[in-house]
Design a protein around this motif. Structure first.
Motif, PDB file in Angstrom:
ATOM      1  N   GLN A   1       0.905  -1.138  -0.184  1.00 46.04           N
ATOM      2  CA  GLN A   1       0.056   0.123  -0.095  1.00 46.04           C
ATOM      3  C   GLN A   1       1.083   1.374  -0.036  1.00 46.04           C
ATOM      4  O   GLN A   1       1.988   1.130   0.426  1.00 46.04           O
ATOM      5  CB  GLN A   1      -0.825  -0.069   1.161  1.00 46.04           C
ATOM      6  CG  GLN A   1      -2.072  -1.072   1.145  1.00 46.04           C
ATOM      7  CD  GLN A   1      -2.857  -0.895   2.320  1.00 46.04           C
ATOM      8  OE1 GLN A   1      -2.675  -0.165   3.220  1.00 46.04           O
ATOM      9  NE2 GLN A   1      -3.953  -1.670   2.369  1.00 46.04           N
ATOM     10  N   PRO A   2       0.470   2.252  -0.604  1.00 46.18           N
ATOM     11  CA  PRO A   2       1.374   3.572  -0.729  1.00 46.18           C
ATOM     12  C   PRO A   2       2.037   4.037   0.583  1.00 46.18           C
ATOM     13  O   PRO A   2       3.168   4.293   0.518  1.00 46.18           O
ATOM     14  CB  PRO A   2       0.194   4.784  -1.240  1.00 46.18           C
ATOM     15  CG  PRO A   2      -0.722   3.719  -2.227  1.00 46.18           C
ATOM     16  CD  PRO A   2      -0.832   2.419  -1.221  1.00 46.18           C
TER      17      PRO A   2
ATOM     18  N   ILE B   1      -4.480  -0.891  -5.353  1.00 46.46           N
ATOM     19  CA  ILE B   1      -3.173  -0.566  -5.830  1.00 46.46           C
ATOM     20  C   ILE B   1      -1.780  -1.544  -5.261  1.00 46.46           C
ATOM     21  O   ILE B   1      -1.074  -2.132  -6.075  1.00 46.46           O
ATOM     22  CB  ILE B   1      -2.516   0.830  -5.351  1.00 46.46           C
ATOM     23  CG1 ILE B   1      -3.344   1.805  -6.239  1.00 46.46           C
ATOM     24  CG2 ILE B   1      -0.960   1.077  -5.477  1.00 46.46           C
ATOM     25  CD1 ILE B   1      -3.233   3.454  -5.493  1.00 46.46           C
ATOM     26  N   ALA B   2      -2.220  -1.960  -4.183  1.00 42.35           N
ATOM     27  CA  ALA B   2      -1.394  -3.048  -3.450  1.00 42.35           C
ATOM     28  C   ALA B   2      -1.512  -4.396  -4.102  1.00 42.35           C
ATOM     29  O   ALA B   2      -0.621  -5.132  -4.206  1.00 42.35           O
ATOM     30  CB  ALA B   2      -1.664  -3.017  -1.946  1.00 42.35           C
ATOM     31  N   ILE B   3      -2.727  -4.825  -4.136  1.00 38.79           N
ATOM     32  CA  ILE B   3      -3.004  -5.868  -4.681  1.00 38.79           C
ATOM     33  C   ILE B   3      -2.542  -6.291  -6.300  1.00 38.79           C
ATOM     34  O   ILE B   3      -1.959  -7.166  -6.644  1.00 38.79           O
ATOM     35  CB  ILE B   3      -4.450  -6.163  -4.986  1.00 38.79           C
ATOM     36  CG1 ILE B   3      -4.931  -6.515  -3.451  1.00 38.79           C
ATOM     37  CG2 ILE B   3      -4.820  -7.765  -5.478  1.00 38.79           C
ATOM     38  CD1 ILE B   3      -6.371  -6.558  -3.185  1.00 38.79           C
ATOM     39  N   ALA B   4      -2.584  -5.196  -7.153  1.00 40.06           N
ATOM     40  CA  ALA B   4      -2.174  -4.940  -8.345  1.00 40.06           C
ATOM     41  C   ALA B   4      -0.589  -5.101  -8.388  1.00 40.06           C
ATOM     42  O   ALA B   4       0.299  -5.848  -9.170  1.00 40.06           O
ATOM     43  CB  ALA B   4      -2.402  -3.711  -9.082  1.00 40.06           C
ATOM     44  N   GLY B   5       0.140  -4.637  -7.379  1.00 44.33           N
ATOM     45  CA  GLY B   5       1.573  -4.881  -7.070  1.00 44.33           C
ATOM     46  C   GLY B   5       1.960  -6.457  -6.984  1.00 44.33           C
ATOM     47  O   GLY B   5       2.874  -6.880  -7.451  1.00 44.33           O
ATOM     48  N   CYS B   6       0.901  -7.247  -6.132  1.00 46.59           N
ATOM     49  CA  CYS B   6       1.124  -8.519  -5.972  1.00 46.59           C
ATOM     50  C   CYS B   6       1.033  -9.054  -7.260  1.00 46.59           C
ATOM     51  O   CYS B   6       2.039  -9.997  -7.721  1.00 46.59           O
ATOM     52  CB  CYS B   6       0.218  -8.881  -4.939  1.00 46.59           C
ATOM     53  SG  CYS B   6       0.299  -8.559  -3.198  1.00 46.59           S
ATOM     54  N   MET B   7       0.194  -8.791  -8.118  1.00 46.37           N
ATOM     55  CA  MET B   7      -0.041  -9.379  -9.447  1.00 46.37           C
ATOM     56  C   MET B   7       1.093  -9.254 -10.309  1.00 46.37           C
ATOM     57  O   MET B   7       1.739 -10.011 -11.112  1.00 46.37           O
ATOM     58  CB  MET B   7      -1.210  -8.987 -10.040  1.00 46.37           C
ATOM     59  CG  MET B   7      -2.614  -9.272  -9.216  1.00 46.37           C
ATOM     60  SD  MET B   7      -4.191  -8.527  -9.762  1.00 46.37           S
ATOM     61  CE  MET B   7      -4.476  -8.844 -11.202  1.00 46.37           C
ATOM     62  N   GLU B   8       1.522  -7.963 -10.428  1.00 41.34           N
ATOM     63  CA  GLU B   8       2.795  -7.488 -11.314  1.00 41.34           C
ATOM     64  C   GLU B   8       4.290  -8.279 -10.540  1.00 41.34           C
ATOM     65  O   GLU B   8       4.785  -8.900 -11.217  1.00 41.34           O
ATOM     66  CB  GLU B   8       2.953  -5.940 -11.021  1.00 41.34           C
ATOM     67  CG  GLU B   8       4.287  -5.617 -11.557  1.00 41.34           C
ATOM     68  CD  GLU B   8       4.108  -5.211 -13.222  1.00 41.34           C
ATOM     69  OE1 GLU B   8       5.149  -5.797 -13.892  1.00 41.34           O
ATOM     70  OE2 GLU B   8       2.928  -5.021 -13.543  1.00 41.34           O
ATOM     71  N   LYS B   9       4.287  -8.435  -9.305  1.00 43.21           N
ATOM     72  CA  LYS B   9       5.461  -8.720  -8.770  1.00 43.21           C
ATOM     73  C   LYS B   9       5.498 -10.441  -8.927  1.00 43.21           C
ATOM     74  O   LYS B   9       6.718 -10.885  -8.950  1.00 43.21           O
ATOM     75  CB  LYS B   9       5.544  -8.485  -7.077  1.00 43.21           C
ATOM     76  CG  LYS B   9       6.015  -6.992  -6.971  1.00 43.21           C
ATOM     77  CD  LYS B   9       6.148  -6.638  -5.412  1.00 43.21           C
ATOM     78  CE  LYS B   9       6.561  -5.312  -5.331  1.00 43.21           C
ATOM     79  NZ  LYS B   9       8.072  -4.884  -5.931  1.00 43.21           N
TER      80      LYS B   9
END
Length: 369
Positions: free
Chosen positions: A138-139, A315-323
């Motif tokens: 999260q930001p 945003i944070a979950i999208a970061g999980c998907m990206e990572k």
């Protein structure tokens, strides 16, 4: 694999994702793919119930199946496992046997025996798995972790956390303290108090209902001397009348919510504040989204999905998907199974200390040896 051109002329591959499960959390992944379609595509969703599957397809325009082999043969980069805790192990076994990389929802198991068994299963198949722990992405937490890694407040030795429950809280405590697999002693108490409801997952509530809420207050003393205070009320997540707090104390300074205090290079005290930068406010017409967080005019965090209308959790979950995708292409795992197992174990230690009223001392488990 479809290659697309994003803003700035950057060439990226579209990430093709399958999902097992059609519950509340699955809708986060589908919303993210809707708002960031150039990066994420939900190719197919496996749901056991045919009627619910038809309703899901009608609502989200995403194909569903009741056949796992059909899901596995859909040309996926990885599968997100988003099912109830008791169903995780058998699905992981099928995925591991098929050699499918997995992004698994939290927590991965319920008991200490299941945690160790899951580690044995992962080792047996040499499986590729990350767990979708999102809070550190999260930001706000990204910005605090960044200023800590920059050395602004020195080595962190103490954390007071009142923001999220059990295993999520354990992960944030360990990240802020720089704790890996060190053991600790956990002490805690539960308290109950009446609280008026104001907001829940579906949104605002205007009933004036008062219900008893449970507050868990625990201390964790790690073997290296670092320590944490965990304090969480089960109404805090969504409530408008129960705030969330964080205090991270280091040798040179401290972060308290958005206040940052530290000693500068001339050993003079400085008081600054984390500033959130959002678009679409007042006369800004760039859209309604989050740009980043600054400290003293410099960005500690920039949202990689700046023009997508995502909330902080998305945003944070999208970061999980990206990572997860990047971990399949040469980058390190962002939250490997052994770290999730450790956080889940600490959550079990919390429950044991709360239930017994006695200190609980953790011991090294199979994934930590």
């Amino acid at each position: 694999m479809q290659v697309l051109i994003l803003s700035g002329g950057i060439s990226v591959e579209k990430i093709r994702i399958g999902i097992i499960g059609g519950g509340w959390r699955t809708e986060f992944f589908t919303r993210i793919a809707h708002y960031v379609p150039k990066r994420f595509e939900i190719v197919r969703v496996y749901m056991r119930n045919a009627e619910k599957a038809r309703a899901f397809t009608q609502k989200f325009n995403i194909p569903t199946t009741q056949n796992l082999p059909e899901l596995f043969s859909s040309g996926l980069d990885y599968v997100i496992l988003s099912v109830t805790r008791g169903a995780v192990y058998p699905f992981l076994e099928r995925l591991f046997e098929a050699g499918i990389p997995v992004l698994c929802e939290t927590p991965p198991a319920e008991t200490l025996g299941e945690l160790n068994a899951l580690w044995t299963l992962k080792q047996k198949h040499n499986a590729k798995i990350n767990v979708a722990e999102q809070y550190f992405l999260q930001p706000y937490h990204q910005s605090v972790l960044r200023l800590i890694s920059d050395g602004l407040i020195g080595e962190v030795n103490s954390v007071n956390l009142s923001m999220m429950h059990q295993y999520h809280g354990m992960n944030m405590i360990r990240r802020y303290l720089g704790i890996d697999m060190e053991n600790c002693v956990v002490r805690g108490r539960r308290y109950t108090a009446p609280t008026m409801r104001s907001c829940d997952r579906p949104g605002m509530e205007y009933t004036g209902e008062v219900r008893d809420c449970t507050r868990e207050v625990l201390t964790l003393e790690f073997e290296n001397g670092k320590h944490a205070l965990f304090d969480f009320d089960n109404e805090q997540y969504f409530s408008y009348i129960r705030s969330r707090h964080l205090c991270v104390s280091g040798v040179r300074g401290e972060v308290y919510d958005t206040d940052v205090r530290y000693m500068d290079t001339q050993f003079s005290p400085v008081h600054s504040r984390l500033q959130r930068v959002d678009l679409g406010v007042y006369s800004n017409l760039e859209g309604y989204s989050h740009r980043g967080i600054t400290l003293d005019g410099k960005f500690l965090y920039r949202n990689p999905y700046e023009y997508a209308r995502l909330n902080d959790d998305e945003i944070a979950i999208a970061g999980c998907m990206e990572k997860m995708y990047r971990s399949l292409n040469g980058e390190p795992d962002f939250y490997p199974l052994e770290q999730s197992l450790q956080d889940s174990y600490l959550a079990l230690a919390m429950t044991a200390a709360l239930d017994s009223g006695e200190p609980f001392a953790t011991t090294s488990q199979s994934w930590a040896l």
